[in-house]
Scaffold this active site. Structure first.
Site, PDB file in Angstrom:
ATOM      1  NE  ARG A 123      -4.193  -1.895   1.697  1.00 36.39           N
ATOM      2  CZ  ARG A 123      -4.246  -2.864   2.624  1.00 36.39           C
ATOM      3  NH1 ARG A 123      -3.477  -2.798   3.692  1.00 36.39           N
ATOM      4  NH2 ARG A 123      -5.073  -3.862   2.472  1.00 36.39           N
ATOM      5  CE  LYS A 145      -0.998  14.240 -14.029  1.00 35.96           C
ATOM      6  NZ  LYS A 145      -1.390  14.832 -15.328  1.00 35.96           N
ATOM      7  CD  GLU A 187       6.609  16.512 -21.837  1.00 32.75           C
ATOM      8  OE1 GLU A 187       5.972  17.517 -21.464  1.00 32.75           O
ATOM      9  OE2 GLU A 187       6.095  15.378 -21.951  1.00 32.75           O
ATOM     10  CE  LYS A 228       5.306  17.594 -13.557  1.00 32.37           C
ATOM     11  NZ  LYS A 228       5.326  16.430 -14.409  1.00 32.37           N
ATOM     12  CD  GLU A 238      -4.315  16.742 -14.675  1.00 38.09           C
ATOM     13  OE1 GLU A 238      -3.159  16.308 -14.614  1.00 38.09           O
ATOM     14  OE2 GLU A 238      -5.106  16.456 -15.582  1.00 38.09           O
ATOM     15  NE  ARG A 242       0.378  17.246 -12.054  1.00 38.73           N
ATOM     16  CZ  ARG A 242       1.082  16.427 -11.325  1.00 38.73           C
ATOM     17  NH1 ARG A 242       0.875  16.356 -10.034  1.00 38.73           N
ATOM     18  NH2 ARG A 242       2.013  15.661 -11.878  1.00 38.73           N
ATOM     19  CG  ASN A 246      -2.428  16.634 -19.883  1.00 40.77           C
ATOM     20  OD1 ASN A 246      -3.141  15.957 -20.609  1.00 40.77           O
ATOM     21  ND2 ASN A 246      -1.650  16.104 -18.960  1.00 40.77           N
ATOM     22  CG  HIS A 249       0.664  15.844 -22.677  1.00 38.74           C
ATOM     23  ND1 HIS A 249       1.386  17.015 -22.760  1.00 38.74           N
ATOM     24  CD2 HIS A 249       1.525  14.915 -22.180  1.00 38.74           C
ATOM     25  CE1 HIS A 249       2.618  16.796 -22.318  1.00 38.74           C
ATOM     26  NE2 HIS A 249       2.730  15.532 -21.953  1.00 38.74           N
ATOM     27  CG  HIS A 253      -1.499  11.325 -23.750  1.00 38.76           C
ATOM     28  ND1 HIS A 253      -1.973  11.625 -22.494  1.00 38.76           N
ATOM     29  CD2 HIS A 253      -0.145  11.316 -23.635  1.00 38.76           C
ATOM     30  CE1 HIS A 253      -0.962  11.784 -21.657  1.00 38.76           C
ATOM     31  NE2 HIS A 253       0.160  11.611 -22.319  1.00 38.76           N
ATOM     32  CG  HIS A 268       5.313  11.298 -23.830  1.00 39.01           C
ATOM     33  ND1 HIS A 268       3.934  11.303 -23.835  1.00 39.01           N
ATOM     34  CD2 HIS A 268       5.687  12.334 -23.024  1.00 39.01           C
ATOM     35  CE1 HIS A 268       3.486  12.283 -23.057  1.00 39.01           C
ATOM     36  NE2 HIS A 268       4.531  12.931 -22.548  1.00 39.01           N
TER      37      HIS A 268
END
Ligand SMILES: O=C(O)C(=O)C[C@@H](O)[C@H](O)[C@H](O)COP(=O)(O)O
Ligand code: ZN
Length: 374
Positions: A123, A145, A187, A228, A238, A242, A246, A249, A253, A268
């Site tokens: 956990r 993330k 990026e 960042k 997010e 945040r 993206n 993206h 994506h 990517h």
């Protein structure tokens, strides 16, 4: 060796530092021991293992830490349930306890996969991110993330799990293949386009030095990390700002999923480069940004050797409806409606939750038939 640049990520109980500089791999063992761990499990990929794993394990040995390594295949294909299971099994075999650490030693794929495994192992155990690609140093190792891909889309299974430390050793970037460095640079450009027109202007002048190495490269990495850290510090999960990270993206994506995460066709950062060009061109089409700004974005990405058009991807990616279907799985979708990150100009990006799907379809059709130029 000069002292590392330290960028703090202010997240209260989950706060941590990003250390950026030369020779950090050699000191890793000392940092892990200082974190109070007895055992460390390194997760890395085949390329990084070949070049740098001995250095890292020697450093852990020197600090008298029990250590092991799980080596996964390089490439986006490893962000899968299969490799997640394999990494978790290896961590259990290594008897990683809650007080121990997982060391995510690699690029974005390793960081996301190892970070996710650490988030669910017993956990949650600590992860130290040791990013070895430009993309991972400026982006994916920071902010927590983690996750894997599925056929339905990118990073759709995952968790927020902040690292307890990020060590970005700039020496390792000298061993990166050109294509991978360029992809990471997309990026870097993103931070200028989001909210820092001055940084974008600086990159237009100095990108050659950033590619070469030295002080300007470290400055670009530190500026990206600070940008960042500031966004993540105000919106860790997010719920608002945040989503700006993206930028590029939503399109990117969908393109990565459309090629089945085939890194030979698209990695990517390249998807993000095309996505950012499209986001600016879409903003122009919606009457939000000036065409000159979109052109500046395209020109700069092209100058750095990055793709800017869907047609730059080898092979078929499908039509506008297929790409829209893939975008419908985007995590920013709310009540079935797409959210885009658009821009009023360079450094003036914003979250747009209310773009009519018809506009997106028409824009994508135009992008696919080549009637969007630049
Ligand atoms: O950290 C973030 O937030 C980002 O969006 C950074 C992105 O560059 C990164 O690719 C991230 O993994 C994308 O996240 P996702 O939630 O859109 O899958
Ligand atoms: Zn990204």
């Amino acid at each position: 060796m000069s002292a590392p640049v330290i960028v703090p990520v202010a997240l209260g109980a989950r706060a941590y530092d990003i250390r950026i500089g030369s020779g950090l791999l050699q000191q890793l063992g000392r940092d892990v021991a200082a974190a109070g761990a007895r055992t460390a499990a390194v997760v890395t990929d085949e390329n990084v293992a070949r070049l740098h794993l001995d250095t890292v394990r020697a450093s852990l040995d020197d600090a008298h830490l029990i250590n092991s390594a799980a080596v996964i295949p390089s490439g986006e294909g490893s962000k899968s349930f299969k490799h997640l299971e394999e990494v978790c099994s290896r961590l259990l075999d290594a008897k990683i306890e809650r007080g121990d650490v997982v060391i995510a030693f690699g690029g974005g794929v390793v960081g996301d996969l190892a970070g996710f495994a650490a988030s669910i192992l017993r956990r949650g155990v600590r992860v130290i991110q040791v990013p070895t690609s430009l993309l991972a140093q400026v982006d994916s190792s920071v902010g927590g993330k983690t996750g894997i891909n599925t056929k339905a889309g990118k990073n759709l299974i995952g968790a927020f799990h902040q690292p307890s430390l990020v060590l970005a050793d700039t020496d390792v970037l000298d061993t990166l293949p050109d294509r991978e460095f360029r992809a990471g640079y997309a990026e870097v450009v993103k931070y200028g386009l989001i909210d820092d027109a001055g940084f974008f202007g600086w990159l237009e002048k100095h990108w050659g030095n950033v590619f070469q190495g030295g002080a300007d490269r470290t400055k670009a990495i530190a500026t990206s990390c600070a940008s960042k850290a500031s966004i993540v510090g105000r919106d860790e999960f997010e719920t608002g700002d945040r989503a700006l990270l993206n930028l590029g993206h939503t399109f990117g994506h969908a393109l990565e999923a459309a090629v089945g995460y085939d890194g030979a066709r698209l990695v990517h950062g390249e998807g993000v480069a095309i996505g950012m060009a499209l986001a600016f061109q879409f903003s122009v089409r919606l009457g939000l940004a000036a065409p000159e700004d979109a052109q500046r974005v395209v020109d700069h990405l092209k100058a750095a050797g990055l793709p800017t058009r869907i047609q730059d991807i080898p092979g078929e990616v499908g039509d506008a409806d297929r790409l829209l279907d893939l975008m419908a799985q985007d995590k920013k979708v709310k009540a079935g409606r797409l959210t885009f990150i658009l821009a009023r100009g360079i450094g003036r990006s914003f979250v747009a939750p209310d773009v009519p799907p018809q506009n997106a379809r028409e824009f994508l059709k135009a992008a696919l038939d080549g009637s969007i130029t630049g």
